[in-house]
Design an enzyme around this catalytic site. Structure first.
Site, PDB file in Angstrom:
ATOM      1  N   GLY A   1       0.843  -1.194   0.000  1.00 24.72           N
ATOM      2  CA  GLY A   1       0.000   0.000   0.000  1.00 24.72           C
ATOM      3  C   GLY A   1       0.875   1.239   0.000  1.00 24.72           C
ATOM      4  O   GLY A   1       1.990   1.218   0.518  1.00 24.72           O
TER       5      GLY A   1
ATOM      6  N   GLN B   1       2.839   9.931   1.281  1.00 23.68           N
ATOM      7  CA  GLN B   1       4.195   9.379   1.358  1.00 23.68           C
ATOM      8  C   GLN B   1       5.078   9.789   0.185  1.00 23.68           C
ATOM      9  O   GLN B   1       6.296   9.648   0.255  1.00 23.68           O
ATOM     10  CB  GLN B   1       4.128   7.851   1.430  1.00 23.68           C
ATOM     11  CG  GLN B   1       3.497   7.324   2.716  1.00 23.68           C
ATOM     12  CD  GLN B   1       3.376   5.821   2.670  1.00 23.68           C
ATOM     13  OE1 GLN B   1       2.394   5.285   2.173  1.00 23.68           O
ATOM     14  NE2 GLN B   1       4.399   5.136   3.154  1.00 23.68           N
TER      15      GLN B   1
ATOM     16  N   CYS C   1       5.946  -0.181   7.086  1.00 26.39           N
ATOM     17  CA  CYS C   1       5.587   0.999   6.307  1.00 26.39           C
ATOM     18  C   CYS C   1       6.781   1.398   5.457  1.00 26.39           C
ATOM     19  O   CYS C   1       7.917   1.408   5.942  1.00 26.39           O
ATOM     20  CB  CYS C   1       5.223   2.133   7.258  1.00 26.39           C
ATOM     21  SG  CYS C   1       4.802   3.663   6.427  1.00 26.39           S
ATOM     22  N   LEU C   2       6.530   1.737   4.196  1.00 24.36           N
ATOM     23  CA  LEU C   2       7.627   2.119   3.302  1.00 24.36           C
ATOM     24  C   LEU C   2       8.312   3.405   3.779  1.00 24.36           C
ATOM     25  O   LEU C   2       9.456   3.662   3.412  1.00 24.36           O
ATOM     26  CB  LEU C   2       7.110   2.291   1.866  1.00 24.36           C
ATOM     27  CG  LEU C   2       6.580   1.000   1.214  1.00 24.36           C
ATOM     28  CD1 LEU C   2       6.029   1.298  -0.172  1.00 24.36           C
ATOM     29  CD2 LEU C   2       7.657  -0.071   1.155  1.00 24.36           C
TER      30      LEU C   2
ATOM     31  N   HIS D   1      -4.308   1.626   7.726  1.00 24.41           N
ATOM     32  CA  HIS D   1      -2.939   2.170   7.799  1.00 24.41           C
ATOM     33  C   HIS D   1      -2.770   3.304   6.766  1.00 24.41           C
ATOM     34  O   HIS D   1      -2.268   4.382   7.096  1.00 24.41           O
ATOM     35  CB  HIS D   1      -1.952   1.022   7.531  1.00 24.41           C
ATOM     36  CG  HIS D   1      -0.510   1.425   7.434  1.00 24.41           C
ATOM     37  ND1 HIS D   1       0.450   0.942   8.297  1.00 24.41           N
ATOM     38  CD2 HIS D   1       0.139   2.246   6.564  1.00 24.41           C
ATOM     39  CE1 HIS D   1       1.624   1.467   7.964  1.00 24.41           C
ATOM     40  NE2 HIS D   1       1.461   2.252   6.912  1.00 24.41           N
ATOM     41  N   GLU D   2      -3.220   3.047   5.537  1.00 25.78           N
ATOM     42  CA  GLU D   2      -3.045   4.055   4.477  1.00 25.78           C
ATOM     43  C   GLU D   2      -3.932   5.275   4.716  1.00 25.78           C
ATOM     44  O   GLU D   2      -3.515   6.413   4.453  1.00 25.78           O
ATOM     45  CB  GLU D   2      -3.330   3.453   3.099  1.00 25.78           C
ATOM     46  CG  GLU D   2      -2.463   2.252   2.705  1.00 25.78           C
ATOM     47  CD  GLU D   2      -0.972   2.464   2.891  1.00 25.78           C
ATOM     48  OE1 GLU D   2      -0.502   3.613   2.830  1.00 25.78           O
ATOM     49  OE2 GLU D   2      -0.274   1.457   3.123  1.00 25.78           O
TER      50      GLU D   2
ATOM     51  N   HIS E   1      -2.285   7.670   6.955  1.00 23.98           N
ATOM     52  CA  HIS E   1      -1.287   8.536   6.296  1.00 23.98           C
ATOM     53  C   HIS E   1      -1.939   9.819   5.770  1.00 23.98           C
ATOM     54  O   HIS E   1      -1.345  10.892   5.856  1.00 23.98           O
ATOM     55  CB  HIS E   1      -0.647   7.806   5.107  1.00 23.98           C
ATOM     56  CG  HIS E   1       0.498   6.915   5.474  1.00 23.98           C
ATOM     57  ND1 HIS E   1       1.610   7.355   6.142  1.00 23.98           N
ATOM     58  CD2 HIS E   1       0.703   5.585   5.233  1.00 23.98           C
ATOM     59  CE1 HIS E   1       2.464   6.342   6.308  1.00 23.98           C
ATOM     60  NE2 HIS E   1       1.936   5.259   5.770  1.00 23.98           N
TER      61      HIS E   1
END
Ligand code: NI
Length: 168
Positions: free
Chosen positions: A48, A53, A94-95, A136-137, A140
């Site tokens: 994701g 991000q 997480c990226l 989670h996304e 963000h």
């Protein structure tokens, strides 16, 4: 298509609250942005990626939790409703926080209403990994990173660790 730069914790730009997309935003440039976000996510690799991000502060998320990486899903202006109060712990990464994972509690089952990449309304119910990923996304887009749910002590350690790594 091109790879986008992923902001890394504790970059203050990750705290930006994304604004909703409006009809005039559905341009060729937006389609390119979505394709670039998928390419960036698959390359990382991740399941994701929120626009926040990649320093694009609109309510846009790309997701693909399939093993074969053939189920791309675009969420624009997403809204979540828990379908039951039950929560579950799941290991998340997480990226924007490379090589770190933590167990995070999220709703087990949710309903997601959003627009698709062309601006058409879509509604889905999901659970498990996909539900965790969507929550989670969506965090963000509100400027929340999953490590915000950890103790202040752990957050402070992580902040220092990543600042040091980024200087090196
Ligand atoms: Ni993330």
């Amino acid at each position: 298509m091109s790879l986008l730069t992923i902001l890394e914790y504790p970059d203050p730009r990750l705290r930006t609250k994304a604004t909703p997309l409006v009809a005039a935003d559905f341009t060729a440039a937006l389609q390119q942005q979505i394709d670039d976000m998928f390419e960036t996510m698959y390359e990382a690799p991740g399941i994701g990626l929120a626009a926040t991000q990649v320093d694009f502060h609109k309510q846009l998320i790309v997701i693909d939790v399939s093993e074969e990486k053939n189920q791309p899903w675009v969420l624009i202006n997403p809204e979540l409703t828990p379908l039951e109060p039950t929560c579950e712990l799941m290991q998340e990464g997480c990226l924007s926080v490379p090589e770190y994972t933590a167990d995070i509690e999220r709703y087990l089952r949710i309903k997601v209403t959003s627009l698709d990449r062309h601006g058409n309304p879509q509604e889905f119910e999901c659970e498990g990994l996909l539900a965790h990923c969507v929550q989670h996304e969506c965090d963000h887009l509100k400027g929340i990173v999953f490590v915000d749910y950890l103790s202040r002590l752990k957050q402070e350690r992580l902040r220092k660790k990543y600042l040091k790594l980024q200087k090196a």
